[in-house]
Design a protein around this motif. Structure first.
Motif, PDB file in Angstrom:
ATOM      1  N   ILE A   1       0.861  -1.199   0.000  1.00 21.10           N
ATOM      2  CA  ILE A   1       0.000   0.000   0.000  1.00 21.10           C
ATOM      3  C   ILE A   1       0.892   1.243   0.000  1.00 21.10           C
ATOM      4  O   ILE A   1       0.648   2.202  -0.737  1.00 21.10           O
ATOM      5  N   PHE A   2       1.941   1.181   0.820  1.00 18.61           N
ATOM      6  CA  PHE A   2       2.872   2.307   0.867  1.00 18.61           C
ATOM      7  C   PHE A   2       3.442   2.567  -0.536  1.00 18.61           C
ATOM      8  O   PHE A   2       3.469   3.705  -1.009  1.00 18.61           O
ATOM      9  N   ASN A   3       3.849   1.483  -1.213  1.00 19.08           N
ATOM     10  CA  ASN A   3       4.415   1.647  -2.563  1.00 19.08           C
ATOM     11  C   ASN A   3       3.402   2.208  -3.550  1.00 19.08           C
ATOM     12  O   ASN A   3       3.751   2.907  -4.487  1.00 19.08           O
ATOM     13  N   SER A   4       2.140   1.871  -3.341  1.00 18.12           N
ATOM     14  CA  SER A   4       1.143   2.322  -4.326  1.00 18.12           C
ATOM     15  C   SER A   4       0.771   3.797  -4.132  1.00 18.12           C
ATOM     16  O   SER A   4       0.199   4.407  -5.030  1.00 18.12           O
ATOM     17  N   ILE A   5       1.100   4.366  -2.964  1.00 19.75           N
ATOM     18  CA  ILE A   5       0.737   5.791  -2.763  1.00 19.75           C
ATOM     19  C   ILE A   5       1.962   6.709  -2.665  1.00 19.75           C
ATOM     20  O   ILE A   5       1.842   7.920  -2.816  1.00 19.75           O
ATOM     21  N   ARG A   6       3.121   6.100  -2.480  1.00 15.11           N
ATOM     22  CA  ARG A   6       4.349   6.883  -2.279  1.00 15.11           C
ATOM     23  C   ARG A   6       4.593   7.872  -3.427  1.00 15.11           C
ATOM     24  O   ARG A   6       4.549   7.502  -4.592  1.00 15.11           O
ATOM     25  N   GLY A   7       4.818   9.129  -3.048  1.00 15.47           N
ATOM     26  CA  GLY A   7       5.131  10.160  -4.048  1.00 15.47           C
ATOM     27  C   GLY A   7       3.972  10.516  -4.954  1.00 15.47           C
ATOM     28  O   GLY A   7       4.146  11.177  -5.972  1.00 15.47           O
ATOM     29  N   ARG A   8       2.769  10.061  -4.580  1.00 13.20           N
ATOM     30  CA  ARG A   8       1.645  10.262  -5.500  1.00 13.20           C
ATOM     31  C   ARG A   8       0.596  11.237  -4.961  1.00 13.20           C
ATOM     32  O   ARG A   8      -0.537  11.240  -5.414  1.00 13.20           O
ATOM     33  N   TYR A   9       0.973  12.017  -3.953  1.00 13.84           N
ATOM     34  CA  TYR A   9       0.044  13.051  -3.471  1.00 13.84           C
ATOM     35  C   TYR A   9       0.819  14.262  -2.969  1.00 13.84           C
ATOM     36  O   TYR A   9       2.009  14.174  -2.656  1.00 13.84           O
ATOM     37  N   ILE A  10       0.102  15.391  -2.928  1.00 10.84           N
ATOM     38  CA  ILE A  10       0.706  16.597  -2.372  1.00 10.84           C
ATOM     39  C   ILE A  10      -0.189  16.977  -1.196  1.00 10.84           C
ATOM     40  O   ILE A  10      -1.310  17.476  -1.379  1.00 10.84           O
TER      41      ILE A  10
END
Ligand code: M6R
Length: 609
Positions: free
Chosen positions: A264-273
């Motif tokens: 889950i961490f990998n799927s959201i990492r760096g993908r939001y501000i």
């Protein structure tokens, strides 16, 4: 759905092919076979059952030869048996073929070949390929014979072909079934997917539909079936060998369940501000203006992937305010669906190769819709054919039952909802809140996983029951279906998912003390309704296993057993609720002595319609 491997290089092909089959066995496991070219012609061994049976059959025999092909089968035409196993040969055993896909016009082709005195040894559709090649190569060069045969074949194929009269060569062809080639040092490995390749090289070429490749030790040449050259680019893989092994767990499924905090961490990492309360999805940037104009969303997928879409429907309608519908990919293409260029079709697929989902993408494209993919396997066909998309980054999912891919699909769906929502009416504060809560999900999953022993105890209490109902409402209505799918596919026990409000309209008649109900009832906006539903079941002598929010003492008073999940935003409860249901199904399967990673009759990647 069937796994193909091919090897050409300096090493003995047989052990490499067998190892490749082991990696691909999750794609199909009812029979396996191998063909290797050596100075005596083609050596072939095949066997019904698992790859292990094939190995037993080969035994201590030394199989010489550095060029070969192999196959692990998921039967479509002809029952699993030695004679229906691939590879299939021509009448003189000069040609050997492995095939993944379905040859729709095989009866017609077989009749034509029988009239030409060809003798068939199997009931499969695939065998016609070997005989067609034999027939055409009487009059022309072998590669041209391949082109001629492919021109006649209707249907789908990933093919690998060897010919003892041209022993330094493998020919492969693709139409609708995945095929990838690893490029090593003086060697090439062909496979249905990269799990059979990662241990040899990280450099690969993905073949596209309509392509044929001629591969020798010295190089390869890719053309279309009209012999026109095609230039291919090389991709570098980031999946390692370790990532595709069990890592100390008894089963791939358990390993994959326990990987979820990380995936889950990998799927959201760096993908939001966080400050902007918005998602930042690189794969969507090219179509951001089209997303702004979207007035309707259609989500398609099959099995567990479709259920992720159902959760997405609740998210997108509540937070982005866009009318959304979800369909089985295999139904979508046969409906006269009303879509146009203001529709976004979101295709969800772990493998990125599911034939039904791919067909839905193509249908939507045809009608002008914007097509978006939520896919795990990088470079897979759906990932490549959609206009844009987001990878789930869950790493290789080997167990047939989908676990970590599903929760990552939900995490990505949350980000997509924020992206679409923030372009519309979603406030900064709401966007920030969703992201803050999403960010805490990996830690909350860790907490659920630490209760694994408690879940095992519940499974021990119930593992001999023969019927289960799974119930949920609103966001957790799809999770009830997901819990039921997991139990069915792993244990073969009858389990049905219901929207809990539907019980009183019929299904409650089935309930008695022998029909336990798994009720997904966290503290959310429909908690009171679910609580009443649980009491209705209890009043009829039913047993209830509740998935509830930590601290819910009321639930402990009414349900027979309670498995707790941490508190989170309502839209994110499905991610947490899915985890104990995965563990419950896993333990039920182990207790019932089932083959957890390879349930009967199934295949990981369903590449036939
Ligand atoms: O590769 P996909 O996500 O497209 O596969 C779709 C389904 O076949 C898959 O989710 C299947 O339902 C799982 N085995 C369920 O655990």
């Amino acid at each position: 759905m069937c796994g193909i491997v091919g090897y050409i290089g300096q090493k003995k092909a047989c052990p490499i092919l067998i190892e490749g089959l082991r990696q691909l066995e999750y794609r199909g496991y009812d029979s396996a076979g191998i063909s290797v070219i050596n100075e005596n012609g083609i050596f072939t061994a095949k066997s019904a059952g698992r790859v292990q049976e094939l190995e037993n059959k080969i035994g201590e025999k030394e199989v010489f030869g550095e060029v070969g092909i192999a196959h692990t089968r998921w039967a479509t035409h002809g029952k699993p048996s030695d004679k229906n196993s691939h590879p299939h040969g021509d009448c003189k055993n000069n040609i050997s073929v492995v095939h993944n896909g379905i040859i729709e016009n095989y009866r017609e082709l077989k009749d034509f070949l029988i009239k030409k005195k060809h003798k068939f040894s199997s009931e499969t559709d695939s065998e016609v390929v070997a005989h067609l090649l034999e027939e055409f190569s009487k009059k022309m060069d072998f590669k041209l014979a391949v082109f001629e045969a492919l021109k006649l074949i209707k249907g789908t194929y990933g093919l690998a072909i060897i010919n003892s009269r041209e022993p330094e060569k493998i020919i492969v062809a693709r139409n609708g079934s995945p095929l990838v080639m690893g490029i090593g040092d003086g060697e090439y490995i062909i496979a249905s997917d990269t799990s059979a390749i990662v241990r040899h090289t990280d450099k690969v070429i993905y073949f596209d539909d309509g392509e044929v490749a001629e591969i020798t030790r010295d190089g390869f040449n890719v053309t279309n079936i009209r012999n026109k050259n095609i230039k291919k680019s090389i991709t570098t893989l980031d999946w390692t060998v370790e990532k595709s092994q069990k890592g100390g767990f008894d089963h791939f499924m358990l390993k994959e369940i326990f990987e979820q905090p990380e995936t889950i961490f990998n799927s959201i990492r760096g993908r939001y501000i966080s400050t902007e309360g918005n998602a930042k999805l690189g794969g969507m940037e090219g179509v951001i203006d089209r997303i702004r104009k979207v007035e309707k969303i259609v989500i398609v997928g099959c099995g567990t992937a479709r259920l992720a879409g159902m959760v997405g429907e609740y998210m997108l309608e509540e937070y982005a305010g866009i009318p959304t519908e979800v369909d089985y990919a295999h139904e979508f293409r046969y409906r006269k669906s009303v879509i146009d260029e203001k529709t976004a079709l979101i295709a969800i697929s772990q493998s990125g190769e599911t034939a039904d989902t791919l067909a839905a993408v193509r249908e939507a494209k045809e009608k002008g819709a914007l097509t978006l993919g939520i896919v795990n396997v990088v470079g897979s066909t759906i990932a490549r054919e959609t206009d844009a998309g987001v990878y789930t980054h869950s790493g290789p999912e080997i167990a047939v039952a989908s676990t970590k891919a599903f929760t990552s699909q939900l995490a990505v769906m949350t980000l997509i909802t924020v992206l679409f929502g923030r372009q519309r009416q979603m406030s900064l504060v709401t966007g920030q809140r969703i992201i803050r809560e999403l960010d805490q999900i990996p830690a909350k999953i860790k907490k659920i996983l630490s209760d694994n022993k408690e879940i095992l105890k519940v499974a021990k209490k119930y593992h001999q029951y023969e019927n289960f109902a799974y119930l949920g409402r609103k966001y957790n209505h799809p999770i009830a279906f997901e819990g039921a799918i997991k139990l069915k596919e792993l244990t073969y026990i009858h389990a049905e998912g219901f929207a809990s409000g539907e019980m009183k309209h019929g299904p409650i008649a089935m309930i008695d003390g022998n029909f336990p109900c798994v009720f997904v009832a966290p503290r959310d906006s429909v908690y009171e309704k679910n609580f009443s539903g649980i009491q209705e079941i209890k009043a009829r002598g039913g047993k209830v296993i509740a998935i509830a929010t930590v601290g819910d003492k009321e639930m402990a008073k009414v349900a027979d057993d309670v498995i707790y999940i941490p508190k989170t935003l309502e839209m994110l409860t499905p991610i947490l609720a899915a985890i104990p249901l995965q563990l419950f199904a896993y333990h039920m399967a182990v207790l019932n002595k089932k083959d957890v990673d390879k349930p009967r009759n199934l295949a990981k990647s369903v590449t036939v319609e």
